[in-house]
Every structure is written in structure tokens, then in C-alpha cells.
Design a protein around this motif. Structure first.
Motif, PDB file in Angstrom:
ATOM      1  N   LEU A  15     -19.199 -72.450  39.615  1.00  0.00           N
ATOM      2  CA  LEU A  15     -20.404 -71.627  39.541  1.00  0.00           C
ATOM      3  C   LEU A  15     -21.019 -71.686  38.148  1.00  0.00           C
ATOM      4  O   LEU A  15     -22.247 -71.763  38.000  1.00  0.00           O
ATOM      5  N   ALA A  16     -20.167 -71.668  37.124  1.00  0.00           N
ATOM      6  CA  ALA A  16     -20.678 -71.748  35.751  1.00  0.00           C
ATOM      7  C   ALA A  16     -21.368 -73.085  35.495  1.00  0.00           C
ATOM      8  O   ALA A  16     -22.443 -73.136  34.879  1.00  0.00           O
ATOM      9  N   VAL A  17     -20.767 -74.163  35.983  1.00  0.00           N
ATOM     10  CA  VAL A  17     -21.396 -75.482  35.821  1.00  0.00           C
ATOM     11  C   VAL A  17     -22.702 -75.536  36.609  1.00  0.00           C
ATOM     12  O   VAL A  17     -23.706 -76.084  36.140  1.00  0.00           O
ATOM     13  N   GLY A  18     -22.690 -74.958  37.813  1.00  0.00           N
ATOM     14  CA  GLY A  18     -23.904 -74.922  38.617  1.00  0.00           C
ATOM     15  C   GLY A  18     -25.045 -74.216  37.903  1.00  0.00           C
ATOM     16  O   GLY A  18     -26.205 -74.648  37.970  1.00  0.00           O
ATOM     17  N   LEU A  19     -24.724 -73.145  37.199  1.00  0.00           N
ATOM     18  CA  LEU A  19     -25.752 -72.437  36.427  1.00  0.00           C
ATOM     19  C   LEU A  19     -26.252 -73.298  35.266  1.00  0.00           C
ATOM     20  O   LEU A  19     -27.441 -73.278  34.941  1.00  0.00           O
ATOM     21  N   CYS A  20     -25.330 -74.042  34.659  1.00  0.00           N
ATOM     22  CA  CYS A  20     -25.720 -74.881  33.516  1.00  0.00           C
ATOM     23  C   CYS A  20     -26.708 -75.971  33.917  1.00  0.00           C
ATOM     24  O   CYS A  20     -27.590 -76.335  33.129  1.00  0.00           O
ATOM     25  N   ILE A  21     -26.561 -76.504  35.120  1.00  0.00           N
ATOM     26  CA  ILE A  21     -27.414 -77.622  35.532  1.00  0.00           C
ATOM     27  C   ILE A  21     -28.613 -77.164  36.353  1.00  0.00           C
ATOM     28  O   ILE A  21     -29.411 -77.992  36.790  1.00  0.00           O
ATOM     29  N   THR A  22     -28.748 -75.865  36.562  1.00  0.00           N
ATOM     30  CA  THR A  22     -29.946 -75.336  37.218  1.00  0.00           C
ATOM     31  C   THR A  22     -31.066 -75.255  36.182  1.00  0.00           C
ATOM     32  O   THR A  22     -30.864 -74.685  35.104  1.00  0.00           O
ATOM     33  N   PRO A  23     -32.226 -75.829  36.456  1.00  0.00           N
ATOM     34  CA  PRO A  23     -33.307 -75.852  35.456  1.00  0.00           C
ATOM     35  C   PRO A  23     -33.822 -74.450  35.128  1.00  0.00           C
ATOM     36  O   PRO A  23     -34.509 -73.822  35.940  1.00  0.00           O
ATOM     37  N   ALA A  24     -33.477 -73.981  33.940  1.00  0.00           N
ATOM     38  CA  ALA A  24     -33.848 -72.618  33.546  1.00  0.00           C
ATOM     39  C   ALA A  24     -35.354 -72.460  33.377  1.00  0.00           C
ATOM     40  O   ALA A  24     -35.875 -71.343  33.487  1.00  0.00           O
ATOM     41  N   ALA A  25     -36.051 -73.570  33.118  1.00  0.00           N
ATOM     42  CA  ALA A  25     -37.499 -73.480  32.933  1.00  0.00           C
ATOM     43  C   ALA A  25     -38.228 -73.247  34.253  1.00  0.00           C
ATOM     44  O   ALA A  25     -39.380 -72.795  34.253  1.00  0.00           O
ATOM     45  N   LEU A  26     -37.564 -73.557  35.372  1.00  0.00           N
ATOM     46  CA  LEU A  26     -38.219 -73.457  36.675  1.00  0.00           C
ATOM     47  C   LEU A  26     -37.696 -72.302  37.526  1.00  0.00           C
ATOM     48  O   LEU A  26     -38.276 -71.995  38.570  1.00  0.00           O
ATOM     49  N   VAL A  27     -36.601 -71.698  37.089  1.00  0.00           N
ATOM     50  CA  VAL A  27     -35.969 -70.624  37.867  1.00  0.00           C
ATOM     51  C   VAL A  27     -36.033 -69.330  37.055  1.00  0.00           C
ATOM     52  O   VAL A  27     -35.740 -69.344  35.855  1.00  0.00           O
ATOM     53  N   PRO A  28     -36.402 -68.218  37.673  1.00  0.00           N
ATOM     54  CA  PRO A  28     -36.477 -66.947  36.940  1.00  0.00           C
ATOM     55  C   PRO A  28     -35.139 -66.557  36.322  1.00  0.00           C
ATOM     56  O   PRO A  28     -34.069 -66.858  36.868  1.00  0.00           O
ATOM     57  N   SER A  29     -35.208 -65.897  35.184  1.00  0.00           N
ATOM     58  CA  SER A  29     -33.988 -65.509  34.474  1.00  0.00           C
ATOM     59  C   SER A  29     -33.150 -64.521  35.273  1.00  0.00           C
ATOM     60  O   SER A  29     -31.936 -64.419  35.066  1.00  0.00           O
ATOM     61  N   TRP A  76     -29.468 -63.073  29.462  1.00  0.00           N
ATOM     62  CA  TRP A  76     -30.415 -63.408  30.528  1.00  0.00           C
ATOM     63  C   TRP A  76     -31.313 -62.222  30.858  1.00  0.00           C
ATOM     64  O   TRP A  76     -32.486 -62.400  31.205  1.00  0.00           O
ATOM     65  N   TYR A  77     -30.766 -61.021  30.761  1.00  0.00           N
ATOM     66  CA  TYR A  77     -31.588 -59.827  30.994  1.00  0.00           C
ATOM     67  C   TYR A  77     -32.706 -59.735  29.956  1.00  0.00           C
ATOM     68  O   TYR A  77     -33.821 -59.287  30.255  1.00  0.00           O
ATOM     69  N   ALA A  78     -32.397 -60.185  28.738  1.00  0.00           N
ATOM     70  CA  ALA A  78     -33.399 -60.196  27.667  1.00  0.00           C
ATOM     71  C   ALA A  78     -34.248 -61.464  27.692  1.00  0.00           C
ATOM     72  O   ALA A  78     -35.073 -61.666  26.793  1.00  0.00           O
ATOM     73  N   ARG A  80     -33.344 -64.479  27.133  1.00  0.00           N
ATOM     74  CA  ARG A  80     -32.968 -65.434  26.082  1.00  0.00           C
ATOM     75  C   ARG A  80     -32.285 -66.609  26.764  1.00  0.00           C
ATOM     76  O   ARG A  80     -31.064 -66.637  26.939  1.00  0.00           O
ATOM     77  N   ARG A  81     -33.081 -67.581  27.156  1.00  0.00           N
ATOM     78  CA  ARG A  81     -32.598 -68.628  28.048  1.00  0.00           C
ATOM     79  C   ARG A  81     -31.607 -69.584  27.388  1.00  0.00           C
ATOM     80  O   ARG A  81     -30.567 -69.896  27.968  1.00  0.00           O
ATOM     81  N   ARG A  82     -31.929 -70.063  26.207  1.00  0.00           N
ATOM     82  CA  ARG A  82     -31.026 -71.034  25.580  1.00  0.00           C
ATOM     83  C   ARG A  82     -29.667 -70.415  25.247  1.00  0.00           C
ATOM     84  O   ARG A  82     -28.629 -71.001  25.594  1.00  0.00           O
ATOM     85  N   PRO A  83     -29.610 -69.254  24.587  1.00  0.00           N
ATOM     86  CA  PRO A  83     -28.291 -68.632  24.370  1.00  0.00           C
ATOM     87  C   PRO A  83     -27.586 -68.299  25.684  1.00  0.00           C
ATOM     88  O   PRO A  83     -26.356 -68.372  25.770  1.00  0.00           O
ATOM     89  N   GLY A  84     -28.369 -67.942  26.709  1.00  0.00           N
ATOM     90  CA  GLY A  84     -27.760 -67.661  28.009  1.00  0.00           C
ATOM     91  C   GLY A  84     -27.093 -68.887  28.598  1.00  0.00           C
ATOM     92  O   GLY A  84     -25.988 -68.813  29.150  1.00  0.00           O
ATOM     93  N   LEU A  85     -27.754 -70.042  28.472  1.00  0.00           N
ATOM     94  CA  LEU A  85     -27.157 -71.287  28.957  1.00  0.00           C
ATOM     95  C   LEU A  85     -25.916 -71.661  28.151  1.00  0.00           C
ATOM     96  O   LEU A  85     -24.951 -72.209  28.697  1.00  0.00           O
ATOM     97  N   VAL A  86     -25.946 -71.370  26.855  1.00  0.00           N
ATOM     98  CA  VAL A  86     -24.768 -71.633  26.018  1.00  0.00           C
ATOM     99  C   VAL A  86     -23.579 -70.807  26.512  1.00  0.00           C
ATOM    100  O   VAL A  86     -22.441 -71.302  26.589  1.00  0.00           O
ATOM    101  N   CYS A  87     -23.838 -69.565  26.878  1.00  0.00           N
ATOM    102  CA  CYS A  87     -22.766 -68.718  27.411  1.00  0.00           C
ATOM    103  C   CYS A  87     -22.242 -69.266  28.734  1.00  0.00           C
ATOM    104  O   CYS A  87     -21.030 -69.252  28.982  1.00  0.00           O
ATOM    105  N   CYS A  88     -23.140 -69.758  29.574  1.00  0.00           N
ATOM    106  CA  CYS A  88     -22.707 -70.361  30.840  1.00  0.00           C
ATOM    107  C   CYS A  88     -21.830 -71.582  30.580  1.00  0.00           C
ATOM    108  O   CYS A  88     -20.804 -71.783  31.240  1.00  0.00           O
ATOM    109  N   GLY A  89     -22.227 -72.392  29.595  1.00  0.00           N
ATOM    110  CA  GLY A  89     -21.429 -73.558  29.244  1.00  0.00           C
ATOM    111  C   GLY A  89     -20.069 -73.180  28.679  1.00  0.00           C
ATOM    112  O   GLY A  89     -19.050 -73.799  29.001  1.00  0.00           O
ATOM    113  N   GLY A  90     -20.047 -72.148  27.839  1.00  0.00           N
ATOM    114  CA  GLY A  90     -18.775 -71.681  27.290  1.00  0.00           C
ATOM    115  C   GLY A  90     -17.850 -71.158  28.372  1.00  0.00           C
ATOM    116  O   GLY A  90     -16.642 -71.449  28.373  1.00  0.00           O
TER     117      GLY A  90
END
Length: 205
Positions: A15-29, A76-78, A80-90
């Protein structure tokens, strides 16, 4: 109980990897925020079970993954997409390490666990993404198609690896007194779980 921990680790990783590869620019936070909360629940439950079973390394890895998932949900609630993706990757890396430690530490078995985790996680991610169109009907359809393609790709890789391992194990079983079906079952068991035996050896029975 070990099987449940194994499943939760695989699921969390996928699930975490799935979130990482989901395009954050096209999907709502909001989609990412909800799923990081799901990830928080999965990793917390897995950490508690690991602690009960005395799996100290897994407990620490999954506890940190739960904390990272919680931080990610806040980000993600705030929006903050890039830091949010970093957390998903971590979280994905931590869950991958926990997944590798839940069974036999052989390359083939670890590969099966990692790929099966991707298959589970990608499937659920695609399902949740499909449901998210109810909240965001204007979201592009090709995002969902891409997620489905990723799921099918993970399934294909896993299928190829498992078949290759079954063929390899089938050729390495030396006990010729067993029937063909019994030998095949032992090969499947050894390939998918790393246990050379029946259901008792896998922990299912």
C-alpha cells in the motif's frame, strides 16, 4: 499469528509503494491522507502482534513505520505533497525490511513476499482510487487505468517468479517415493513459503 504478521507487513509495504507511485499532481491530497491513516492502522496492528510474538526487530520497524505514516497523514492534510510522498516512501522502506524479516531470509522467498505485497497493496490502492472518483468525479480516468496496469504488472512478475521457483523446487526434490501430486504440492510449499514439507511446516495447520 506469524502468518497474520506476515500478511500485514506485505499489505502495508504494498500500500505504501502504491501511494508512492500514484501521481500526486493528478489525485487529491485527501486520497493520500485517508490511505496513510489506513497504513497507520495496519502498521500499528502489525507492531502490536509482533511485540506479542517477541519479534523485536519487526516491532521497532513497524512502530517507526506507524509514526512515519501518522506524520504523513498530517502532511497530506496540510497539502504538503512532496514531504507526504517522502513519508510514504519511508514507510515503504520500513515495511519492506519488516516483510523481509518475517520469513526465511533467502532471496527467492523475500522476492515472493515483496512482490505479493505489491500485488495486495496495488490491488487495494486501485480499488480505493476507483472509489475516490465518487469524491472527485472530475479526476482523470487514466490515473485509475495506470494503477490497474501497475497491479497487472505486479501480478505478472509474481506469477513468473512463483512458477520458476516451483519448477526449480520440483527438480530438487529427491524423494521419489511420493506421488506426482504430493511431490508437486511439496514443491509449491517450498517455493512459496520456504518450508520443505506440508501444511504443518508452513504454520497453516
Amino acid at each position: 499469528m506469524n502468518l497474520l504478521v506476515d500478511f500485514l507487513c506485505r499489505f502495508s509495504f504494498g500500500l505504501a509503494v502504491g501511494l508512492c507511485i500514484t501521481p500526486a499532481a493528478l489525485v487529491p491530497s485527501g486520497f493520500f491522507r485517508v490511505n496513510t491513516l489506513v497504513l497507520l492502522g495496519l502498521t500499528t496492528f502489525a507492531a502490536l502482534l509482533s511485540s506479542t510474538l517477541g519479534l523485536n526487530a519487526n516491532t521497532w520497524l513497524l512502530s517507526i513505520a506507524a509514526l512515519v505514516s501518522w506524520v504523513g497523514s498530517v502532511l497530506w492534510y496540510a497539502d504538503r505533497r512532496r514531504p507526504g510522498l517522502v513519508c510514504c516512501g519511508g514507510a515503504a522502506l520500513l515495511c519492506a525490511a519488516a516483510t523481509a524479516l518475517t520469513g526465511e531470509f533467502a532471496a527467492a522467498q523475500v522476492g515472493v513476499r515483496i512482490l505479493s505485497g505489491c500485488l495486495i497493496g496495488f490491488t487495494v490502492n486501485a480499488m480505493l482510487l476507483g472509489h475516490w472518483y465518487l469524491n472527485a468525479p472530475g479526476m482523470r480516468v487514466d490515473v485509475l487505468r495506470r494503477s490497474i496496469d501497475q497491479t497487472l504488472f505486479a501480478w505478472g512478475l509474481l506469477f513468473f517468479l512463483v512458477v520458476a521457483m516451483i519448477i526449480w523446487q520440483f527438480g530438487n526434490i529427491e524423494d521419489s517415493s511420493d506421488s506426482l501430486s504430493s511431490t508437486f504440492f511439496r514443491a509449491v510449499t517450498a517455493a512459496t513459503s520456504g518450508a520443505n514439507g506440508g501444511l504443518d511446516a508452513t504454520g497453516v495447520a
